[in-house]
Design an enzyme around this catalytic site. Structure first.
Site, short mmCIF file in Angstrom:
data_model
loop_
_atom_site.label_atom_id
_atom_site.label_comp_id
_atom_site.label_asym_id
_atom_site.label_seq_id
_atom_site.Cartn_x
_atom_site.Cartn_y
_atom_site.Cartn_z
N GLU A 77 -9.89 -24.57 15.66
CA GLU A 77 -10.69 -24.93 14.50
C GLU A 77 -11.45 -23.72 13.98
OE1 GLU A 77 -12.64 -28.70 14.71
OE2 GLU A 77 -11.46 -29.29 16.44
N THR A 99 -5.78 -36.37 10.91
CA THR A 99 -4.41 -36.23 11.42
C THR A 99 -4.07 -37.36 12.40
OG1 THR A 99 -5.24 -34.71 13.09
CG2 THR A 99 -4.23 -33.72 11.16
N VAL A 115 -8.07 -37.90 26.55
CA VAL A 115 -7.69 -36.80 27.45
C VAL A 115 -6.17 -36.62 27.44
CG1 VAL A 115 -7.82 -35.86 29.80
CG2 VAL A 115 -9.61 -37.40 28.98
N GLY A 127 -4.02 -35.71 25.13
CA GLY A 127 -3.20 -36.06 23.96
C GLY A 127 -2.27 -37.20 24.27
N LYS A 151 -13.58 -33.71 29.01
CA LYS A 151 -12.40 -34.40 29.53
C LYS A 151 -12.43 -34.54 31.05
CE LYS A 151 -9.51 -32.98 25.60
NZ LYS A 151 -8.63 -31.89 25.13
N GLY A 189 -3.55 -23.44 12.91
CA GLY A 189 -4.12 -24.79 13.07
C GLY A 189 -4.28 -25.21 14.53
N LYS A 246 -13.39 -37.96 23.01
CA LYS A 246 -13.83 -37.55 24.35
C LYS A 246 -15.31 -37.17 24.38
CE LYS A 246 -11.65 -33.89 22.30
NZ LYS A 246 -10.37 -33.87 21.60
N GLY A 287 -2.51 -32.87 18.84
CA GLY A 287 -1.64 -33.01 17.68
C GLY A 287 -1.59 -34.45 17.21
N ASP A 331 -15.08 -28.79 25.49
CA ASP A 331 -14.07 -29.85 25.34
C ASP A 331 -13.44 -30.17 26.69
OD1 ASP A 331 -12.01 -31.36 23.46
OD2 ASP A 331 -10.80 -30.16 24.84
#
Lengths: 438, 438
Positions: free
Chosen positions: B188, B13, B130, B132, B203, B185, B103, B308, B199
């Protein structure tokens, strides 16, 4: 690495903030330790200040700074249009890079200064000119460069946001809060530039140029301040679920340019109703917040202290470090302005006619308290194809009704026509106020 | 200007988002038009994708990209630790600058990669790793460089914020919302990295290194996710005027380093009660927000979409433009990493012992519903010199009481000791949950 020589034009609150940072490099970015305050131009050598600067580096002659070979970066923090503009240009011509917090000069003479800088091969950086300490200039120039920006908007004047926050929360009237703000140092003794919206117009002119890649004519921005705002509108707005903020907005709108020549932008400054769930509604006091919308990023917001010695000095030093960093890369040779770091435009833009702006509106009318009046008003809006979100009649007394209309997003030209017809209705006494609405 | 050749490692994506921006430069920064997508490494040549890329530039062999002389910038958007880490290092050694959204790799191998980049004289930029699309890496490295940063904190995982927002607003339980998030979505199929907090820990390790000038050991960050969070705590928090957010925090705290050797930082990730008037309380759904506090700036906040395709691609392209801009300045010679643009540290930092962290806490105890129990608990806290903001007993039924304690800011070592004593009280059945509190 050789120290980078800094010359300050001005030693007011921002200048003192900058001097404080440079003199205490501990725990800051290591490049701060490579800066040296070489000379400071002040008006009064004897004035007491909150910063310890040796008398030997003070001067009353700004030209000394411009001609000092040990100074690489001139920092203009004196404010006002002249002599600030002339000194900036002289510094550029003398081969110095310039850092300025002067939104009034940049909004009016930005293109001239940018062209001079390009010709001289130096940088002019302006992070402190908008949003105080909030990093917004660099993100617009760099971090958001991959986007098709569609809108920049926000609260970019801390004085008016302080006043509006208190009017809203405490129900105090404008004149009273203004007096308080002056005592607390949040408003100047002559508050015109803030409360009449011209400071916000300066800043949105600068943001617009960076977001859309071309300077607009600052003089063409329709600007309404908060100086005529009545508490009654603050009350009505609250009853309808809104707060009032002085917003500055620049957006591409739906009108696309007919040729590739110039991009019309809907740019304006005006008190605006903000719904309580909008991220801008929670921005209170002297804080600023800037929303940037674009494709593919969606929406990002930058929030923080919009003014004050420390925050503004933080932004000034950011620019100094940026230039010093580039110089350190290149062993003291200053590069030509590259498109990412300069304020240079890549397309022509202009302010769209006020009539072309499409937005929601809040309108308050004073009318006779007669049963037919809302119907008559509704009919006129209908004929002009203006879609209404709500019409509410507030406290009718002395045979007088207050009617508040909130429109959907409509063309302002159509609205003006409808309002003319409405003013001519025999039952309508006058249009008492008109604001934007998100 | 010669076009800048881009090679993509990965076409998921984010990779598709990057390709879309490069292929449609209109209305973006003019430098976007100077980028050329030269080659794209994918695992499956036949897979259908939402982007039109000529088959001729697809390859299943990433080494082709690394060795392609027409590529100046390698963009790693494949994710995962290996082979991503090895490919990044190979690209650096081949003299390419690297842009990565990874990351996990940067949090674990950032120093190694930074050293490789320095040796090779290339850039490695990580804006997309970090927050987005939110510009946060560049502001921390550049725009806030004049500050003594004291704290970086925020909501930096969109998946968990989506889940917590829905648990809070709709009263749905964790397992149910997680299932929804997977269908939509936002989570995951293996949600562990998000919901267990790893995660967010990746970050905050990255942000901490940039804010405080030195890398910390990622493995030492105390991390609690939301996977064990019970709805009952969401309810109690709401009753007490708080929402729950998964916060990642890094702060200098009050303990100063005894020598100049290493700066201890209190770093942790944990579900945290946030008062409703805190700016983080309004950050809902998949949005992220990062607060940076320092001297003299005070507090600034960066808000926007934390994940995204589009937002992350926006950040990747920002880094590409940054490198391309520097190259255009220098006529294709890539400079050595300068301290402002690199992730290189300027001091040594380490994660403080968990016991050294000072913070407010939320503790829920299950106890017998006996009149003396609150007194006993209060006495133990008092003996350990732990100051309490509130103790509230919620619905006692079946002779069982739920007791919620909110402490003032206290040392966590002391708290652990007190909780051991409290667990040994005969009336106390167990400590049911423990979270942070702002």
């Amino acid at each position: 690495m050789k120290k980078v020589g800094i010359g300050l034009l001005g030693l007011g609150t921002v200048g003192q903030g900058v001097a404080n940072i440079i003199s205490q490099p501990k725990d800051r970015h290591p490049l701060v330790g490579e800066l040296e305050l070489v000379s400071v131009a002040v008006r009064n050598l004897k004035k007491k200040r909150d910063v310890s600067i040796p008398d030997s580096i003070l001067t009353t002659n700004p030209t000394e700074i411009i001609n000092n070979p040990n100074i690489q970066i001139v920092v203009e923090v004196m404010g006002g249009i002249e002599p600030a503009r002339s000194l900036i240009i002289q510094a550029i011509r003398a081969g110095k890079s310039v850092v300025t917090a002067n939104k009034a000069v940049i909004a009016r003479h930005g293109e001239e200064i940018s062209n001079e800088a390009k010709a001289a091969g130096v940088y002019v950086l302006i992070e402190a000119a908008v949003g105080g300490g909030i990093p917004i200039i660099e993100p617009l120039k760099q971090s958001l460069g991959g986007n098709q920006i569609t809108k920049v908007s926000g609260i970019i004047n801390g004085t008016t946001n302080y006043i509006l926050s208190r009017m809203d929360k405490e129900g105090v009237n404008y004149a009273e809060v203004l007096k308080d703000a002056q005592i607390l140092g949040y408003a100047e003794s002559d508050p015109a530039a803030d409360v009449e919206g011209s400071d916000a117009a300066d800043k949105i002119a600068i943001l617009s140029g960076l977001a859309f890649g071309g300077a607009i004519n600052r003089a063409n921005i329709p600007t309404t301040g908060i100086n005529l705002l009545e508490d009654i509108d603050v009350n009505y707005a609250r009853k309808l679920g809104y707060g009032i903020k002085l917003l500055a907005i620049s957006e591409k709108g739906e009108t696309q340019p007919t040729s590739e020549d110039s991009q019309p932008l809907s740019v304006w400054v005006e008190p605006t109703l903000v719904p309580e769930d909008n991220p801008l509604a929670g921005v209170n006091g002297v804080n600023n917040a800037i929303l940037v919308e674009g494709n593919p990023i969606g929406q990002v917001m930058f929030f923080g202290p919009g003014a004050g010695s420390g925050p503004t000095a933080s932004a000034v030093v950011a620019d100094i470090l940026n230039i010093a960093g580039i110089q350190s890369m290149s062993e003291d040779k200053i590069f030509n302005l590259d498109p990412l770091l300069s304020a240079k435009g890549w397309r022509s833009c202009h302010v769209a006619e006020k009539e072309q702006i499409t937005k929601k509106n809040y309108i308050r009318l004073i009318a006779e308290d007669s049963p037919g009046v809302i119907g008559e008003i509704g009919t006129i809006f209908g004929k002009k194809k203006i879609s209404i979100e709500s019409i509410v009649q507030f406290d009718a007394k002395d045979k007088k009704a207050e009617i508040v209309v909130i429109t959907h997003k409509i063309n302002q030209g159509q609205l003006e026509e409808a309002l003319l017809d409405i003013e001519n209705l025999p039952q309508v006494k006058r249009i008492a106020s008109q604001m934007g609405c998100l």
